[in-house]
Scaffold this active site. Structure first.
Site, short mmCIF file in Angstrom:
data_model
loop_
_atom_site.label_atom_id
_atom_site.label_comp_id
_atom_site.label_asym_id
_atom_site.label_seq_id
_atom_site.Cartn_x
_atom_site.Cartn_y
_atom_site.Cartn_z
CB SER A 240 -1.01 0.03 1.26
OG SER A 240 -0.01 0.49 2.24
CE LYS A 241 -1.00 6.06 -3.70
NZ LYS A 241 -2.27 6.25 -3.60
NE ARG A 242 -0.31 2.63 6.48
CZ ARG A 242 -0.21 1.49 7.28
NH1 ARG A 242 0.54 1.77 8.20
NH2 ARG A 242 -1.03 0.32 7.30
CG HIS A 243 3.71 -1.05 3.70
ND1 HIS A 243 2.80 -0.97 4.54
CD2 HIS A 243 3.46 -2.18 3.06
CE1 HIS A 243 1.92 -1.99 4.29
NE2 HIS A 243 2.03 -2.56 3.35
#
Length: 468
Positions: A240-243
RNA sequence: GUCCCCUUCGUCUAGUGGCCUAGGACGCCGGCCUCUCACGCCGGAAACAGGGGUUCGACUCCCCUAGGGGACGCCA
Protein backbone atom coordinates in the site's frame (compact mmCIF):
# COMPACT_ATOMS: atom_id res chain seq x y z
CA UNK A 1 9.06 -19.34 -33.14
CA UNK A 2 10.72 -16.31 -31.64
CA UNK A 3 9.76 -15.36 -28.13
CA UNK A 4 7.71 -12.20 -27.72
CA UNK A 5 6.92 -10.90 -24.24
CA UNK A 6 5.19 -7.74 -23.19
CA UNK A 7 4.72 -5.50 -20.21
CA UNK A 8 1.20 -4.08 -20.11
CA UNK A 9 0.70 -1.53 -17.35
CA UNK A 10 -2.42 0.53 -17.01
CA UNK A 11 -1.54 4.19 -16.58
CA UNK A 12 -3.72 4.85 -13.58
CA UNK A 13 -0.73 5.49 -11.34
CA UNK A 14 3.03 5.38 -11.17
CA UNK A 15 5.23 2.40 -11.90
CA UNK A 16 5.55 0.60 -8.60
CA UNK A 17 7.98 -2.02 -7.46
CA UNK A 18 5.79 -4.98 -8.43
CA UNK A 19 5.26 -3.63 -11.92
CA UNK A 20 8.96 -2.99 -12.23
CA UNK A 21 9.73 -6.59 -11.39
CA UNK A 22 7.14 -7.85 -13.85
CA UNK A 23 8.73 -5.69 -16.52
CA UNK A 24 12.17 -6.97 -15.55
CA UNK A 25 11.14 -10.62 -15.78
CA UNK A 26 9.53 -10.07 -19.18
CA UNK A 27 12.59 -8.20 -20.37
CA UNK A 28 14.97 -10.88 -19.13
CA UNK A 29 12.92 -13.67 -20.62
CA UNK A 30 12.89 -12.00 -24.01
CA UNK A 31 16.62 -11.27 -23.87
CA UNK A 32 17.40 -14.79 -22.75
CA UNK A 33 15.67 -16.27 -25.77
CA UNK A 34 16.84 -13.52 -28.06
CA UNK A 35 13.26 -12.45 -28.61
CA UNK A 36 11.34 -9.20 -28.35
CA UNK A 37 10.10 -7.31 -25.32
CA UNK A 38 7.11 -5.10 -26.07
CA UNK A 39 5.35 -2.39 -24.15
CA UNK A 40 1.62 -1.86 -24.23
CA UNK A 41 -0.12 0.90 -22.34
CA UNK A 42 -3.56 -0.30 -21.28
CA UNK A 43 -5.28 3.04 -21.27
CA UNK A 44 -8.79 1.94 -22.13
CA UNK A 45 -10.12 3.28 -18.88
CA UNK A 46 -10.18 6.86 -20.05
CA UNK A 47 -11.50 8.13 -16.76
CA UNK A 48 -8.57 6.95 -14.75
CA UNK A 49 -5.72 7.01 -17.23
CA UNK A 50 -3.55 10.08 -17.20
CA UNK A 51 -0.71 11.35 -19.38
CA UNK A 52 1.31 11.96 -16.23
CA UNK A 53 1.06 8.29 -15.32
CA UNK A 54 2.13 7.27 -18.81
CA UNK A 55 5.20 9.49 -18.51
CA UNK A 56 5.98 8.15 -15.06
CA UNK A 57 5.87 4.58 -16.35
CA UNK A 58 7.99 5.32 -19.38
CA UNK A 59 10.51 7.27 -17.31
CA UNK A 60 10.64 4.49 -14.75
CA UNK A 61 11.37 1.86 -17.36
CA UNK A 62 14.02 4.02 -18.94
CA UNK A 63 15.68 4.68 -15.62
CA UNK A 64 15.73 0.95 -14.95
CA UNK A 65 17.27 0.55 -18.39
CA UNK A 66 14.56 -1.83 -19.55
CA UNK A 67 14.32 -0.87 -23.17
CA UNK A 68 11.40 -2.11 -25.23
CA UNK A 69 11.26 -3.14 -28.87
CA UNK A 70 9.07 -1.49 -31.52
CA UNK A 71 7.01 1.55 -30.53
CA UNK A 72 4.89 1.37 -27.43
CA UNK A 73 1.33 0.21 -28.15
CA UNK A 74 -1.64 2.15 -26.85
CA UNK A 75 -4.66 0.00 -26.30
CA UNK A 76 -7.13 2.84 -26.62
CA UNK A 77 -6.09 3.32 -30.24
CA UNK A 78 -7.16 -0.19 -31.12
CA UNK A 79 -10.74 -0.16 -29.85
CA UNK A 80 -12.24 -0.62 -33.31
CA UNK A 81 -10.24 -3.73 -33.92
CA UNK A 82 -11.33 -5.11 -30.55
CA UNK A 83 -14.97 -4.39 -31.26
CA UNK A 84 -14.67 -6.05 -34.66
CA UNK A 85 -13.44 -9.24 -33.01
CA UNK A 86 -16.48 -9.23 -30.73
CA UNK A 87 -18.86 -8.71 -33.64
CA UNK A 88 -17.36 -11.57 -35.56
CA UNK A 89 -17.95 -13.81 -32.56
CA UNK A 90 -21.52 -12.54 -32.47
CA UNK A 91 -22.02 -13.45 -36.13
CA UNK A 92 -20.64 -16.91 -35.52
CA UNK A 93 -22.99 -17.44 -32.62
CA UNK A 94 -20.10 -17.61 -30.17
CA UNK A 95 -21.25 -14.47 -28.42
CA UNK A 96 -24.66 -12.99 -27.67
CA UNK A 97 -26.41 -9.82 -26.61
CA UNK A 98 -27.37 -9.53 -22.97
CA UNK A 99 -29.96 -6.98 -21.85
CA UNK A 100 -29.51 -7.27 -18.11
CA UNK A 101 -29.10 -3.96 -16.34
CA UNK A 102 -26.32 -3.32 -13.83
CA UNK A 103 -28.98 -3.32 -11.14
CA UNK A 104 -30.20 -6.76 -12.09
CA UNK A 105 -26.65 -8.03 -12.11
CA UNK A 106 -25.98 -6.63 -8.68
CA UNK A 107 -29.10 -8.37 -7.44
CA UNK A 108 -27.92 -11.60 -8.99
CA UNK A 109 -24.62 -11.36 -7.13
CA UNK A 110 -26.38 -10.66 -3.86
CA UNK A 111 -28.59 -13.69 -4.28
CA UNK A 112 -25.65 -15.90 -5.17
CA UNK A 113 -23.75 -14.72 -2.15
CA UNK A 114 -26.71 -15.40 0.12
CA UNK A 115 -27.06 -18.91 -1.20
CA UNK A 116 -23.34 -19.58 -1.02
CA UNK A 117 -22.90 -19.97 -4.73
CA UNK A 118 -20.13 -18.33 -6.67
CA UNK A 119 -21.07 -14.82 -7.69
CA UNK A 120 -21.51 -14.90 -11.40
CA UNK A 121 -23.88 -13.99 -14.19
CA UNK A 122 -26.47 -16.71 -14.70
CA UNK A 123 -26.51 -16.58 -18.51
CA UNK A 124 -30.20 -15.74 -18.73
CA UNK A 125 -29.87 -14.10 -22.14
CA UNK A 126 -27.68 -16.80 -23.55
CA UNK A 127 -30.41 -18.55 -25.47
CA UNK A 128 -33.20 -16.07 -25.19
CA UNK A 129 -34.77 -14.79 -28.36
CA UNK A 130 -33.66 -11.24 -29.26
CA UNK A 131 -37.33 -10.38 -29.84
CA UNK A 132 -37.79 -10.47 -26.08
CA UNK A 133 -35.32 -7.62 -25.70
CA UNK A 134 -36.67 -4.84 -23.55
CA UNK A 135 -37.16 -1.39 -25.03
CA UNK A 136 -34.54 1.25 -24.55
CA UNK A 137 -31.84 -1.00 -23.08
CA UNK A 138 -28.48 -1.03 -24.82
CA UNK A 139 -27.18 -4.58 -24.61
CA UNK A 140 -23.68 -5.72 -23.81
CA UNK A 141 -22.09 -8.51 -25.79
CA UNK A 142 -21.08 -11.58 -23.84
CA UNK A 143 -19.00 -14.57 -24.78
CA UNK A 144 -20.91 -17.82 -25.01
CA UNK A 145 -18.46 -19.73 -22.88
CA UNK A 146 -18.46 -23.51 -22.50
CA UNK A 147 -20.87 -24.69 -19.78
CA UNK A 148 -19.08 -27.82 -18.68
CA UNK A 149 -15.65 -29.32 -18.82
CA UNK A 150 -12.64 -27.47 -17.55
CA UNK A 151 -10.10 -24.98 -18.74
CA UNK A 152 -6.52 -25.89 -18.02
CA UNK A 153 -3.63 -23.48 -17.97
CA UNK A 154 -0.21 -25.01 -18.15
CA UNK A 155 1.34 -22.22 -16.19
CA UNK A 156 5.12 -22.07 -16.39
CA UNK A 157 5.39 -20.86 -12.82
CA UNK A 158 2.35 -22.24 -11.04
CA UNK A 159 2.20 -25.55 -12.84
CA UNK A 160 -1.03 -26.89 -14.30
CA UNK A 161 -4.04 -24.97 -13.02
CA UNK A 162 -7.48 -26.38 -13.70
CA UNK A 163 -10.65 -24.37 -13.45
CA UNK A 164 -14.13 -25.80 -13.86
CA UNK A 165 -15.89 -24.01 -16.67
CA UNK A 166 -18.98 -23.93 -14.51
CA UNK A 167 -17.09 -21.52 -12.27
CA UNK A 168 -16.62 -19.05 -15.07
CA UNK A 169 -19.51 -16.96 -16.30
CA UNK A 170 -20.07 -15.46 -19.72
CA UNK A 171 -17.74 -12.49 -19.65
CA UNK A 172 -18.64 -9.18 -21.17
CA UNK A 173 -16.75 -8.43 -24.35
CA UNK A 174 -18.35 -5.15 -25.36
CA UNK A 175 -19.98 -2.73 -22.98
CA UNK A 176 -23.41 -1.29 -23.69
CA UNK A 177 -21.74 1.78 -25.13
CA UNK A 178 -19.89 -0.44 -27.57
CA UNK A 179 -16.45 -0.09 -26.02
CA UNK A 180 -14.33 -3.20 -25.47
CA UNK A 181 -13.57 -4.56 -22.02
CA UNK A 182 -10.13 -5.37 -20.70
CA UNK A 183 -10.57 -9.11 -21.29
CA UNK A 184 -11.30 -8.64 -24.96
CA UNK A 185 -8.64 -6.02 -25.54
CA UNK A 186 -5.89 -8.04 -23.90
CA UNK A 187 -6.65 -11.13 -25.92
CA UNK A 188 -6.92 -9.36 -29.24
CA UNK A 189 -3.81 -7.28 -28.62
CA UNK A 190 -1.69 -10.16 -27.42
CA UNK A 191 -2.70 -12.06 -30.51
CA UNK A 192 -2.14 -9.19 -32.92
CA UNK A 193 1.19 -8.26 -31.37
CA UNK A 194 2.35 -11.84 -31.68
CA UNK A 195 2.91 -12.24 -27.95
CA UNK A 196 4.06 -15.77 -27.21
CA UNK A 197 4.60 -15.54 -23.45
CA UNK A 198 2.48 -13.67 -20.95
CA UNK A 199 4.41 -13.09 -17.74
CA UNK A 200 2.47 -11.12 -15.14
CA UNK A 201 1.40 -10.99 -11.51
CA UNK A 202 -0.56 -13.95 -10.22
CA UNK A 203 -3.50 -11.70 -9.47
CA UNK A 204 -4.24 -12.41 -13.13
CA UNK A 205 -4.27 -16.17 -12.73
CA UNK A 206 -8.03 -16.53 -12.90
CA UNK A 207 -8.11 -14.11 -15.81
CA UNK A 208 -5.86 -16.50 -17.68
CA UNK A 209 -8.62 -19.10 -17.68
CA UNK A 210 -11.16 -16.68 -19.09
CA UNK A 211 -8.72 -15.37 -21.63
CA UNK A 212 -7.95 -18.89 -22.71
CA UNK A 213 -11.65 -19.42 -23.39
CA UNK A 214 -11.66 -16.30 -25.51
CA UNK A 215 -8.56 -17.27 -27.46
CA UNK A 216 -10.17 -20.59 -28.22
CA UNK A 217 -13.46 -19.00 -29.27
CA UNK A 218 -11.52 -16.83 -31.69
CA UNK A 219 -9.70 -19.91 -33.01
CA UNK A 220 -6.38 -18.53 -31.85
CA UNK A 221 -3.63 -20.31 -29.95
CA UNK A 222 -3.34 -19.00 -26.40
CA UNK A 223 0.10 -17.77 -25.33
CA UNK A 224 2.20 -19.52 -22.73
CA UNK A 225 1.39 -18.14 -19.28
CA UNK A 226 3.68 -17.52 -16.34
CA UNK A 227 2.07 -16.00 -13.26
CA UNK A 228 4.60 -14.67 -10.83
CA UNK A 229 3.75 -14.17 -7.17
CA UNK A 230 3.10 -10.70 -5.86
CA UNK A 231 5.41 -8.63 -3.73
CA UNK A 232 4.15 -7.74 -0.27
CA UNK A 233 5.17 -4.97 2.07
CA UNK A 234 7.66 -5.50 4.90
CA UNK A 235 4.76 -6.36 7.21
CA UNK A 236 3.48 -9.09 4.91
CA UNK A 237 0.43 -7.14 3.95
CA UNK A 238 -0.54 -6.15 0.48
CA UNK A 239 1.54 -3.31 -0.86
CA UNK A 240 0.00 0.00 0.00
CA UNK A 241 1.04 3.61 -0.17
CA UNK A 242 2.46 3.41 3.30
CA UNK A 243 5.03 0.73 2.67
CA UNK A 244 6.70 -0.03 -0.57
CA UNK A 245 4.06 0.85 -3.12
CA UNK A 246 6.19 3.79 -4.02
CA UNK A 247 6.81 4.97 -7.51
CA UNK A 248 10.07 3.82 -9.01
CA UNK A 249 11.18 7.45 -8.92
CA UNK A 250 11.12 7.26 -5.14
CA UNK A 251 13.78 4.56 -5.27
CA UNK A 252 15.83 6.79 -7.47
CA UNK A 253 15.50 9.57 -4.93
CA UNK A 254 16.43 7.24 -2.11
CA UNK A 255 19.77 6.85 -3.81
CA UNK A 256 19.59 3.41 -5.34
CA UNK A 257 21.35 2.53 -8.55
CA UNK A 258 19.27 0.98 -11.34
CA UNK A 259 21.59 -2.01 -11.59
CA UNK A 260 21.21 -2.62 -7.87
CA UNK A 261 17.45 -2.41 -7.95
CA UNK A 262 17.32 -4.82 -10.87
CA UNK A 263 19.55 -7.29 -9.04
CA UNK A 264 17.48 -7.03 -5.88
CA UNK A 265 14.18 -7.40 -7.72
CA UNK A 266 15.50 -10.36 -9.65
CA UNK A 267 16.28 -12.22 -6.44
CA UNK A 268 12.78 -11.58 -5.15
CA UNK A 269 11.10 -14.73 -6.27
CA UNK A 270 13.82 -16.01 -8.53
CA UNK A 271 17.08 -17.72 -7.73
CA UNK A 272 20.02 -19.44 -9.29
CA UNK A 273 21.54 -21.63 -6.59
CA UNK A 274 23.31 -19.52 -4.02
CA UNK A 275 24.08 -16.64 -6.35
CA UNK A 276 23.33 -13.23 -4.90
CA UNK A 277 25.18 -10.68 -6.97
CA UNK A 278 23.92 -11.20 -10.47
CA UNK A 279 24.90 -8.59 -13.04
CA UNK A 280 22.55 -8.14 -15.94
CA UNK A 281 24.61 -10.20 -18.39
CA UNK A 282 24.48 -13.19 -16.07
CA UNK A 283 20.81 -12.60 -15.38
CA UNK A 284 20.07 -12.76 -19.09
CA UNK A 285 22.09 -15.93 -19.42
CA UNK A 286 20.47 -17.64 -16.45
CA UNK A 287 16.92 -16.39 -16.35
CA UNK A 288 14.07 -18.77 -16.96
CA UNK A 289 10.60 -19.24 -15.56
CA UNK A 290 11.24 -22.63 -13.96
CA UNK A 291 13.35 -21.01 -11.25
CA UNK A 292 10.64 -18.56 -10.24
CA UNK A 293 9.20 -19.34 -6.80
CA UNK A 294 5.50 -19.68 -6.15
CA UNK A 295 5.12 -17.87 -2.88
CA UNK A 296 4.84 -14.12 -2.41
CA UNK A 297 7.84 -12.25 -1.08
CA UNK A 298 8.34 -9.19 1.03
CA UNK A 299 10.40 -6.19 0.29
CA UNK A 300 13.44 -5.85 2.55
CA UNK A 301 15.23 -2.53 2.42
CA UNK A 302 18.23 -3.80 4.39
CA UNK A 303 19.00 -6.29 1.71
CA UNK A 304 18.36 -3.77 -1.03
CA UNK A 305 20.83 -1.41 0.63
CA UNK A 306 23.42 -4.09 0.86
CA UNK A 307 23.08 -4.95 -2.82
CA UNK A 308 23.15 -1.26 -3.59
CA UNK A 309 26.41 -0.84 -1.73
CA UNK A 310 27.92 -3.55 -3.85
CA UNK A 311 26.98 -1.74 -7.05
CA UNK A 312 28.06 1.57 -5.58
CA UNK A 313 31.55 0.21 -5.14
CA UNK A 314 31.66 -1.00 -8.69
CA UNK A 315 30.13 2.08 -10.24
CA UNK A 316 32.07 4.19 -12.65
CA UNK A 317 33.77 7.11 -10.87
CA UNK A 318 32.74 9.77 -13.37
CA UNK A 319 29.10 8.75 -13.18
CA UNK A 320 29.16 8.71 -9.41
CA UNK A 321 30.78 12.13 -9.21
CA UNK A 322 28.05 13.65 -11.36
CA UNK A 323 25.35 11.94 -9.30
CA UNK A 324 26.94 13.32 -6.13
CA UNK A 325 27.40 16.82 -7.43
CA UNK A 326 23.70 17.17 -8.14
CA UNK A 327 22.92 15.93 -4.65
CA UNK A 328 25.44 18.23 -2.98
CA UNK A 329 23.93 21.22 -4.68
CA UNK A 330 27.27 23.00 -4.83
CA UNK A 331 27.85 25.95 -7.10
CA UNK A 332 29.98 25.79 -10.21
CA UNK A 333 32.79 27.97 -8.90
CA UNK A 334 34.79 25.30 -7.18
CA UNK A 335 33.37 22.52 -9.31
CA UNK A 336 36.65 21.33 -10.77
CA UNK A 337 38.39 21.21 -7.41
CA UNK A 338 35.44 19.45 -5.85
CA UNK A 339 35.21 17.00 -8.73
CA UNK A 340 38.87 16.11 -8.34
CA UNK A 341 38.52 15.63 -4.59
CA UNK A 342 35.42 13.52 -4.97
CA UNK A 343 37.01 11.37 -7.63
CA UNK A 344 39.99 10.80 -5.36
CA UNK A 345 37.95 10.20 -2.23
CA UNK A 346 35.18 8.07 -3.66
CA UNK A 347 37.02 4.79 -3.31
CA UNK A 348 36.97 4.74 0.46
CA UNK A 349 33.68 6.59 0.73
CA UNK A 350 31.77 3.87 -1.11
CA UNK A 351 33.05 1.39 1.50
CA UNK A 352 30.95 3.33 3.96
CA UNK A 353 27.78 4.36 2.16
CA UNK A 354 24.83 2.23 1.23
CA UNK A 355 23.08 4.69 -1.01
CA UNK A 356 23.80 7.86 -2.93
CA UNK A 357 22.27 10.11 -0.30
CA UNK A 358 24.50 8.73 2.43
CA UNK A 359 27.42 8.95 0.08
CA UNK A 360 26.67 12.58 -0.63
CA UNK A 361 26.50 13.42 3.08
CA UNK A 362 29.75 11.63 3.76
CA UNK A 363 31.41 13.41 0.87
CA UNK A 364 30.07 16.82 1.78
CA UNK A 365 33.26 17.92 3.55
CA UNK A 366 35.16 17.62 0.28
CA UNK A 367 32.91 20.34 -1.09
CA UNK A 368 32.47 22.53 1.98
CA UNK A 369 34.68 23.39 4.94
CA UNK A 370 33.09 22.83 8.37
CA UNK A 371 31.32 25.86 9.78
CA UNK A 372 31.39 26.71 13.44
CA UNK A 373 29.93 25.98 15.84
CA UNK A 374 30.01 22.37 14.68
CA UNK A 375 26.65 20.71 14.35
CA UNK A 376 28.04 17.32 15.26
CA UNK A 377 28.21 17.30 19.06
CA UNK A 378 30.77 14.51 19.29
CA UNK A 379 33.02 16.31 16.86
CA UNK A 380 32.60 19.57 18.72
CA UNK A 381 33.68 17.85 21.91
CA UNK A 382 36.89 16.67 20.25
CA UNK A 383 37.88 20.27 19.77
CA UNK A 384 38.47 20.87 23.46
CA UNK A 385 41.50 22.72 24.80
CA UNK A 386 43.82 19.72 24.52
CA UNK A 387 42.62 18.87 21.07
CA UNK A 388 42.97 22.40 19.76
CA UNK A 389 46.43 22.70 21.29
CA UNK A 390 47.54 19.54 19.49
CA UNK A 391 46.08 20.82 16.26
CA UNK A 392 47.87 24.10 16.51
CA UNK A 393 51.21 22.43 17.15
CA UNK A 394 50.67 19.84 14.46
CA UNK A 395 49.74 22.50 11.94
CA UNK A 396 53.02 24.20 12.71
CA UNK A 397 54.84 20.92 12.19
CA UNK A 398 53.07 20.43 8.86
CA UNK A 399 53.86 23.89 7.57
CA UNK A 400 57.45 23.26 6.47
CA UNK A 401 56.61 19.89 4.86
CA UNK A 402 57.51 19.69 1.17
CA UNK A 403 55.63 16.56 0.22
CA UNK A 404 51.97 15.93 1.02
CA UNK A 405 51.67 12.23 0.37
CA UNK A 406 49.73 9.97 2.70
CA UNK A 407 52.85 8.15 3.85
CA UNK A 408 54.68 11.37 4.67
CA UNK A 409 51.69 12.77 6.49
CA UNK A 410 51.36 9.63 8.54
CA UNK A 411 55.07 9.70 9.37
CA UNK A 412 54.78 13.29 10.51
CA UNK A 413 51.84 12.42 12.71
CA UNK A 414 53.56 9.40 14.23
CA UNK A 415 56.67 11.42 14.99
CA UNK A 416 54.50 14.12 16.50
CA UNK A 417 52.60 11.83 18.88
CA UNK A 418 55.71 9.85 19.77
CA UNK A 419 57.49 13.04 20.81
CA UNK A 420 54.62 13.90 23.07
CA UNK A 421 53.98 10.40 24.22
CA UNK A 422 50.30 10.45 23.32
CA UNK A 423 48.23 7.98 21.32
CA UNK A 424 47.63 8.61 17.65
CA UNK A 425 43.94 8.96 18.37
CA UNK A 426 44.57 12.01 20.50
CA UNK A 427 45.74 13.79 17.38
CA UNK A 428 43.71 12.04 14.70
CA UNK A 429 40.31 12.67 16.22
CA UNK A 430 40.62 16.44 16.69
CA UNK A 431 42.15 16.55 13.22
CA UNK A 432 39.15 14.76 11.83
CA UNK A 433 36.76 17.12 13.54
CA UNK A 434 38.60 20.17 12.19
CA UNK A 435 38.96 18.83 8.68
CA UNK A 436 35.58 17.15 8.19
CA UNK A 437 33.38 18.55 10.92
CA UNK A 438 32.59 14.99 11.92
CA UNK A 439 33.85 12.31 14.26
CA UNK A 440 33.72 9.68 11.53
CA UNK A 441 35.37 9.75 8.13
CA UNK A 442 37.79 7.87 5.92
CA UNK A 443 41.37 7.55 7.11
CA UNK A 444 42.62 10.92 8.29
CA UNK A 445 45.80 10.86 6.19
CA UNK A 446 43.79 10.21 3.08
CA UNK A 447 41.56 13.15 3.94
CA UNK A 448 44.56 15.38 4.59
CA UNK A 449 46.13 14.32 1.34
CA UNK A 450 43.05 14.80 -0.84
CA UNK A 451 42.20 18.15 0.67
CA UNK A 452 45.69 19.37 -0.13
CA UNK A 453 48.11 21.38 1.95
CA UNK A 454 46.55 24.77 1.46
CA UNK A 455 42.96 23.76 2.18
CA UNK A 456 43.96 21.53 5.09
CA UNK A 457 45.98 24.22 6.82
CA UNK A 458 43.23 26.74 6.19
CA UNK A 459 40.71 24.47 7.87
CA UNK A 460 43.05 23.88 10.81
CA UNK A 461 43.54 27.56 11.38
CA UNK A 462 39.80 28.15 11.11
CA UNK A 463 39.19 26.16 14.28
CA UNK A 464 38.05 28.55 17.03
CA UNK A 465 40.91 29.06 19.45
CA UNK A 466 43.53 27.70 17.10
CA UNK A 467 46.91 29.38 16.73
CA UNK A 468 47.23 30.70 20.31
C1' G B 1 -19.51 -17.01 0.68
C1' U B 2 -17.40 -19.58 -3.98
C1' C B 3 -13.04 -20.70 -6.80
C1' C B 4 -7.67 -20.55 -7.43
C1' C B 5 -2.71 -20.17 -5.47
C1' C B 6 0.91 -20.29 -1.57
C1' U B 7 3.56 -22.07 3.43
C1' U B 8 12.17 -23.87 4.86
C1' C B 9 15.98 -19.16 9.85
C1' G B 10 13.25 -12.12 11.23
C1' U B 11 13.67 -11.39 5.49
C1' C B 12 15.20 -13.28 0.37
C1' U B 13 16.19 -18.17 -0.68
C1' A B 14 19.16 -23.44 -1.76
C1' G B 15 16.97 -28.11 -1.46
C1' U B 16 13.26 -32.26 -6.72
C1' G B 17 13.23 -39.52 -1.34
C1' G B 18 19.00 -41.11 1.43
C1' C B 19 24.63 -36.07 0.00
C1' C B 20 20.46 -32.42 5.54
C1' U B 21 23.69 -32.92 12.41
C1' A B 22 18.92 -28.48 6.60
C1' G B 23 23.34 -24.64 2.90
C1' G B 24 23.93 -19.32 1.31
C1' A B 25 22.74 -13.98 1.53
C1' C B 26 20.82 -9.63 4.27
C1' G B 27 19.92 -8.34 9.22
C1' C B 28 21.27 -9.48 14.41
C1' C B 29 25.07 -10.90 18.43
C1' G B 30 30.36 -11.67 19.82
C1' G B 31 35.65 -11.25 18.49
C1' C B 32 39.94 -9.66 15.51
C1' C B 33 41.92 -5.46 12.74
C1' U B 34 42.16 -0.09 14.02
C1' C B 35 43.33 7.26 14.05
C1' U B 36 37.11 7.34 13.98
C1' C B 37 33.25 5.19 11.11
C1' A B 38 33.10 1.64 7.76
C1' C B 39 35.33 -2.40 4.99
C1' G B 40 37.54 -7.08 5.68
C1' C B 41 38.27 -11.60 8.43
C1' C B 42 36.74 -15.25 12.25
C1' G B 43 32.82 -17.21 15.24
C1' G B 44 27.53 -17.46 17.03
C1' A B 45 22.10 -17.53 17.71
C1' A B 46 18.19 -18.42 14.15
C1' A B 47 13.75 -22.31 9.98
C1' C B 48 11.37 -27.41 7.21
C1' A B 49 3.22 -24.27 10.00
C1' G B 50 0.50 -28.63 12.60
C1' G B 51 -1.51 -33.61 12.15
C1' G B 52 -2.11 -38.03 9.56
C1' G B 53 -0.50 -41.37 5.85
C1' U B 54 2.97 -43.69 1.63
C1' U B 55 8.08 -45.61 2.12
C1' C B 56 13.47 -49.36 4.66
C1' G B 57 13.90 -43.88 4.71
C1' A B 58 10.61 -37.81 4.16
C1' C B 59 11.98 -30.67 3.84
C1' U B 60 11.12 -33.43 -0.51
C1' C B 61 5.09 -37.70 -2.52
C1' C B 62 -0.54 -37.96 -0.90
C1' C B 63 -4.62 -36.29 2.44
C1' C B 64 -6.59 -33.13 6.27
C1' U B 65 -6.29 -28.77 9.43
C1' A B 66 -4.48 -23.97 10.32
C1' G B 67 -2.53 -19.50 8.44
C1' G B 68 -1.51 -16.15 4.28
C1' G B 69 -2.55 -14.25 -0.58
C1' G B 70 -5.43 -13.57 -5.00
C1' A B 71 -9.84 -13.57 -8.04
C1' C B 72 -15.08 -13.23 -8.26
C1' G B 73 -16.96 -5.26 -12.01
C1' C B 74 -20.40 -2.74 -18.32
C1' C B 75 -11.76 -1.50 -13.62
C1' A B 76 -7.40 -2.90 -15.67
Amino acid sequence: MAVVTRFAPSPTGFLHIGGARTALFNWLYAKHFDGEFLLRIEDTDRKRSTPEAIDAILDGLRWLELDWDRDAYFQSQRAERHAAAAHSLLEQGRAYRCYCTPEELAEMREAAKREGRSMRYDGCWRDRDPSEAPEGVDPVIRLKAPLDGETVIDDQVQGPVRVENSQLDDMILLRSDGTPTYMLSVVVDDHDMGVTHVIRGDDHLTNAARQTQLFLALDWTPPVFGHIPLIHGADGQKLSKRHGALGIDAYQEMGYLPAALRNYLLRLGWSHGDEEIIPTEKAVAWFDLDAVGKSPSRIDFDKLESVNQHYLREADTETLVELLLSRLGTGDDAADTVRARLAAGLGSLTERAKNLNELAEMARFYAQAPSYPLENAKAAKLLNDDGVAHLTDFAAALQPLDGWGEAELEQAARDFVAARDIGLGKLAQPLRAALTGSNASPGIFEVLHILGKEEALTRLSAVPGAGQ
